[in-house]
Design an enzyme around this catalytic site. Structure first.
Site, mmCIF file in Angstrom:
data_model
loop_
_atom_site.group_PDB
_atom_site.id
_atom_site.type_symbol
_atom_site.label_atom_id
_atom_site.label_comp_id
_atom_site.label_asym_id
_atom_site.label_seq_id
_atom_site.Cartn_x
_atom_site.Cartn_y
_atom_site.Cartn_z
ATOM 1 N N LEU A 53 -2.037 102.169 -18.624
ATOM 2 C CA LEU A 53 -2.285 101.121 -19.607
ATOM 3 C C LEU A 53 -1.217 101.249 -20.683
ATOM 4 O O LEU A 53 -0.838 102.369 -21.061
ATOM 5 C CB LEU A 53 -3.670 101.267 -20.245
ATOM 6 C CG LEU A 53 -4.888 101.066 -19.331
ATOM 7 C CD1 LEU A 53 -6.176 101.277 -20.127
ATOM 8 C CD2 LEU A 53 -4.884 99.695 -18.674
ATOM 9 N N ASP A 54 -0.711 100.119 -21.170
ATOM 10 C CA ASP A 54 0.263 100.161 -22.252
ATOM 11 C C ASP A 54 -0.325 100.896 -23.449
ATOM 12 O O ASP A 54 -1.544 100.942 -23.633
ATOM 13 C CB ASP A 54 0.642 98.733 -22.686
ATOM 14 C CG ASP A 54 1.338 97.963 -21.583
ATOM 15 O OD1 ASP A 54 1.966 98.591 -20.727
ATOM 16 O OD2 ASP A 54 1.240 96.719 -21.593
ATOM 17 N N ARG A 55 0.550 101.419 -24.282
ATOM 18 C CA ARG A 55 0.101 102.199 -25.439
ATOM 19 C C ARG A 55 -0.875 101.409 -26.310
ATOM 20 O O ARG A 55 -1.856 101.952 -26.814
ATOM 21 C CB ARG A 55 1.325 102.626 -26.256
ATOM 22 C CG ARG A 55 0.985 103.495 -27.464
ATOM 23 C CD ARG A 55 2.227 104.137 -28.048
ATOM 24 N NE ARG A 55 1.917 104.831 -29.280
ATOM 25 C CZ ARG A 55 2.164 104.351 -30.495
ATOM 26 N NH1 ARG A 55 2.749 103.179 -30.626
ATOM 27 N NH2 ARG A 55 1.859 105.025 -31.574
ATOM 28 N N ARG A 69 0.136 90.265 -20.419
ATOM 29 C CA ARG A 69 0.798 89.884 -21.665
ATOM 30 C C ARG A 69 1.862 88.815 -21.413
ATOM 31 O O ARG A 69 1.963 87.820 -22.134
ATOM 32 C CB ARG A 69 1.420 91.118 -22.321
ATOM 33 C CG ARG A 69 0.402 92.181 -22.676
ATOM 34 C CD ARG A 69 1.053 93.538 -22.957
ATOM 35 N NE ARG A 69 1.925 93.495 -24.121
ATOM 36 C CZ ARG A 69 2.693 94.527 -24.506
ATOM 37 N NH1 ARG A 69 2.692 95.662 -23.794
ATOM 38 N NH2 ARG A 69 3.448 94.411 -25.574
#
Length: 298
Positions: free
Chosen positions: A133-135, A231
């Site tokens: 998962l992205d930060r 996104r």
């Protein structure tokens, strides 16, 4: 920022922290020791976490300098897990944490915390990061507890046989209640991806959960696993996620993207699923737009 320097003959034999202080005068000894402790130091590409390590002439020291606010201690106990059996465990990753180690950091990442948890069970298996998962994204992350489980879930992910459900808050109202984006994604620069050719196949289904005052809570089902996929596809539709400055989203305390659920079938045919509740920051931003998400949670 990554700083690099070679050890000269004059510094050979010194402790790592003392030698690094000579090579990088812009850093204090306290800063250098913190970088070493948090896994941001390598010598000739090998991770070193012992400040007293003796230097040799020709050693190449690399120090990853990160913001102090990233130095957050995280640990997982049985009560923190969303799911656990003999093959897998799942955690609710907090926004702002790195999923896996970086050139700047080992300690304080989800990977490191899960590794420590496995060791607390007496396991000699490493924490295997089989998806990320992205930060800025929160939510469900699964970790296999042994190699066979890792091979199985990696195959399922590659074949698109892991069901993933995300929640995203966007600052607009979509024209449709349901739609699918089937558009290739390519890397545009070091930090951004976009819909472009040539690119990798990417497909995401979207559904409106509810609309508030100037914002909409959306459910996303990615069928592929491209970097920044949800996104990018939302931004491509003119619906950047609130808090996602990289893709034009309005300012918020956090990026409003949350991995709500993951589900798959084990090698033995067992149905495995984990659902993660959003954090208070996510809930509050939704409230600010007149959206109460409790009604959409089991």
């Amino acid at each position: 920022m990554i700083l690099k320097a070679s050890v000269s003959a004059e510094l050979a034999g010194m402790r790592l922290d003392d030698g690094a202080r000579q090579l990088f005068p812009e850093l204090s000894k306290t800063q250098i020791r913190r970088i070493i402790d948090w896994g941001g130091c390598t010598i000739s590409d090998a991770l070193v976490r012992v400040a007293s390590r003796q230097l040799r002439e020709g050693d190449l020291i690399s120090l990853g300098v990160m913001e102090p606010e990233r130095c957050v201690e995280i640990t997982y106990g049985k009560g923190d897990l969303l799911y656990e059996d003999g093959g897998y465990l799942a955690i609710n990753k907090a926004a702002g944490l790195n999923s896996q180690r970086t050139p700047y950091q080992l300690k304080g990442t989800v990977e490191y915390a899960v590794d420590c948890y496995l060791k607390s069970l007496g396991s000699k298996e490493p924490a295997r990061v089989i998806h990320r998962l992205d930060r800025g994204t929160s939510g469900v992350m699964f970790f296999p507890k042994h190699k066979k489980a890792a091979t199985h879930i990696s195959f399922l992910l590659k074949e698109g046989k892991v069901e993933k459900v995300y929640w995203a808050l966007v600052a607009d109202v979509p024209e449709q209640d349901q739609w699918t984006v089937d558009a290739p994604i390519a890397k545009l620069n070091k930090f951004r991806y976009g819909v472009a050719l040539p690119g990798r196949e990417a497909r995401t289904a979207f559904r409106v959960i509810t609309a508030g005052k100037g914002a909409t809570l959306i459910e996303a089902h990615p069928f592929t696993g491209r970097t920044h996929q949800i996104r990018v596809h939302l931004a491509h539709n003119g619906l950047p996620i609130i808090g996602d400055a990289t893709y034009g989203g309005d300012h918020a305390p956090r990026m409003m993207l949350h991995c709500r659920t993951m589900a798959f079938t084990s090698r033995e045919g067992k149905e495995i699923s984990a659902t993660a509740p959003p954090d208070e920051a996510f809930r509050q931003v939704c409230r600010d737009f007149g959206i109460e998400i409790d009604q959409f949670q089991p």
